[in-house]
Design an enzyme around this catalytic site. Structure first.
Site, PDB file in Angstrom:
ATOM      1  N   GLY A 184      10.250 -21.780 -18.508  1.00  0.00           N
ATOM      2  CA  GLY A 184      11.642 -21.467 -18.803  1.00  0.00           C
ATOM      3  C   GLY A 184      12.417 -21.162 -17.541  1.00  0.00           C
ATOM      4  CD  GLN A 204      15.204 -17.611 -13.603  1.00  0.00           C
ATOM      5  OE1 GLN A 204      15.138 -18.204 -14.665  1.00  0.00           O
ATOM      6  NE2 GLN A 204      14.118 -17.166 -12.972  1.00  0.00           N
ATOM      7  CB  CYS A 237      10.407 -13.671 -13.553  1.00  0.00           C
ATOM      8  SG  CYS A 237      12.146 -14.174 -13.445  1.00  0.00           S
ATOM      9  CG  LEU A 238      10.034 -19.825 -12.424  1.00  0.00           C
ATOM     10  CD1 LEU A 238      10.685 -21.160 -12.712  1.00  0.00           C
ATOM     11  CD2 LEU A 238       8.637 -20.014 -11.860  1.00  0.00           C
ATOM     12  CG  HIS A 261      11.652 -14.211 -19.367  1.00  0.00           C
ATOM     13  ND1 HIS A 261      10.691 -13.465 -18.722  1.00  0.00           N
ATOM     14  CD2 HIS A 261      12.359 -14.821 -18.384  1.00  0.00           C
ATOM     15  CE1 HIS A 261      10.834 -13.604 -17.407  1.00  0.00           C
ATOM     16  NE2 HIS A 261      11.837 -14.441 -17.172  1.00  0.00           N
ATOM     17  CD  GLU A 262      13.736 -18.311 -19.010  1.00  0.00           C
ATOM     18  OE1 GLU A 262      14.648 -18.071 -18.187  1.00  0.00           O
ATOM     19  OE2 GLU A 262      12.519 -18.267 -18.706  1.00  0.00           O
ATOM     20  CG  HIS A 310      16.726 -14.698 -16.481  1.00  0.00           C
ATOM     21  ND1 HIS A 310      16.670 -13.972 -15.317  1.00  0.00           N
ATOM     22  CD2 HIS A 310      15.467 -15.179 -16.672  1.00  0.00           C
ATOM     23  CE1 HIS A 310      15.428 -14.011 -14.829  1.00  0.00           C
ATOM     24  NE2 HIS A 310      14.677 -14.739 -15.640  1.00  0.00           N
TER      25      HIS A 310
HETATM   26 NI    NI Z   1      12.666 -15.125 -15.433  1.00  0.00          NI
END
Ligand code: NI
Length: 163
Positions: free
Chosen positions: A43, A48, A96-97, A138-139, A142
Site C-alpha cells: 500500500g 508518501q 511503512c515505506l 493504514h493508508e 496517511h
Molecule cells: Ni505507511
C-alpha cells in the site's frame, strides 16, 4: 517522503471532480504505482510521494513470512473513506515505506467497508477483512496525517524492522 517530512503529518485534500481523468492525477497514479512496485509493498498513499491528496493504492499478497495474507490486486482509490468498521479489533505489526527501519504494533478493525472513486471517477465500494482491512486503514490514516507511530500504545509497540 520519509518520517519528519511535514507532508506526512498534514491532512490531505480531496480530489475534486474536475481533476479526475486529468494528466496531473494520471501522473501521480503512475508515480505511486512505480514507487509501490519498486518497494514491493502492499500500500501507498499520495502524501508518501509528496502530494497532499486523498489518493491511495492498496492490495494484499502472501509472502514467505506471511503466507496467510489474501491475494487482493492493488487498487487505486480516490477519496477513500471508511463507512463501516467492525467492533472487533486486533493488534498487528505494520511496516511503512516512509520509515522502513521500524515496525509498529497497531490495533485495527478486523473488517472495514471502504467507499471510494475509481481513477475514472466511478463510485466503488470494497468490503475488506484481516490483512487487507489493515492495509486500507493504514493508508487512509496517511490521508489524515496519521502514522502508525501515532497509534502505538506503548514503547513496546515500536521495534526495529526484522526483529
Ligand atoms: Ni505507511
Amino acid at each position: 517522503m520519509q518520517l519528519g517530512d511535514p507532508v506526512l503529518t498534514t491532512p490531505a485534500r480531496a480530489i475534486a471532480p474536475g481533476e479526475i481523468g486529468g494528466e496531473t492525477l494520471r501522473a501521480l497514479l503512475r508515480d505511486m504505482a512505480e514507487t509501490l512496485a519498486a518497494a514491493g509493498g502492499v500500500g501507498l498513499a499520495a502524501p508518501q510521494v509528496g502530494e497532499s491528496l486523498r489518493v491511495i493504492l492498496a492490495g494484499s499478497f502472501p509472502t514467505a513470512r506471511n503466507p496467510d495474507r489474501p491475494h487482493v490486486p492493488t487498487t487505486a482509490m480516490l477519496n477513500p473513506r471508511i463507512v463501516l468498521a467492525s467492533g472487533e479489533t486486533e493488534p498487528g505489526w505494520e511496516g511503512c515505506l516512509s520509515f522502513l527501519r521500524l515496525t509498529v504494533r497497531v490495533v485495527r478493525h478486523v473488517s472495514v467497508t471502504v467507499e471510494y472513486l475509481t481513477p475514472e471517477g466511478a463510485p466503488a465500494r470494497v468490503e475488506a477483512t484481516a490483512f487487507h482491512a489493515r492495509v486500507l486503514q493504514h493508508e487512509i490514516d496517511h490521508l489524515d496525517g496519521i502514522l502508525t507511530l501515532d497509534r502505538a500504545a506503548s514503547p513496546d509497540d515500536v521495534r526495529p524492522a526484522g526483529s
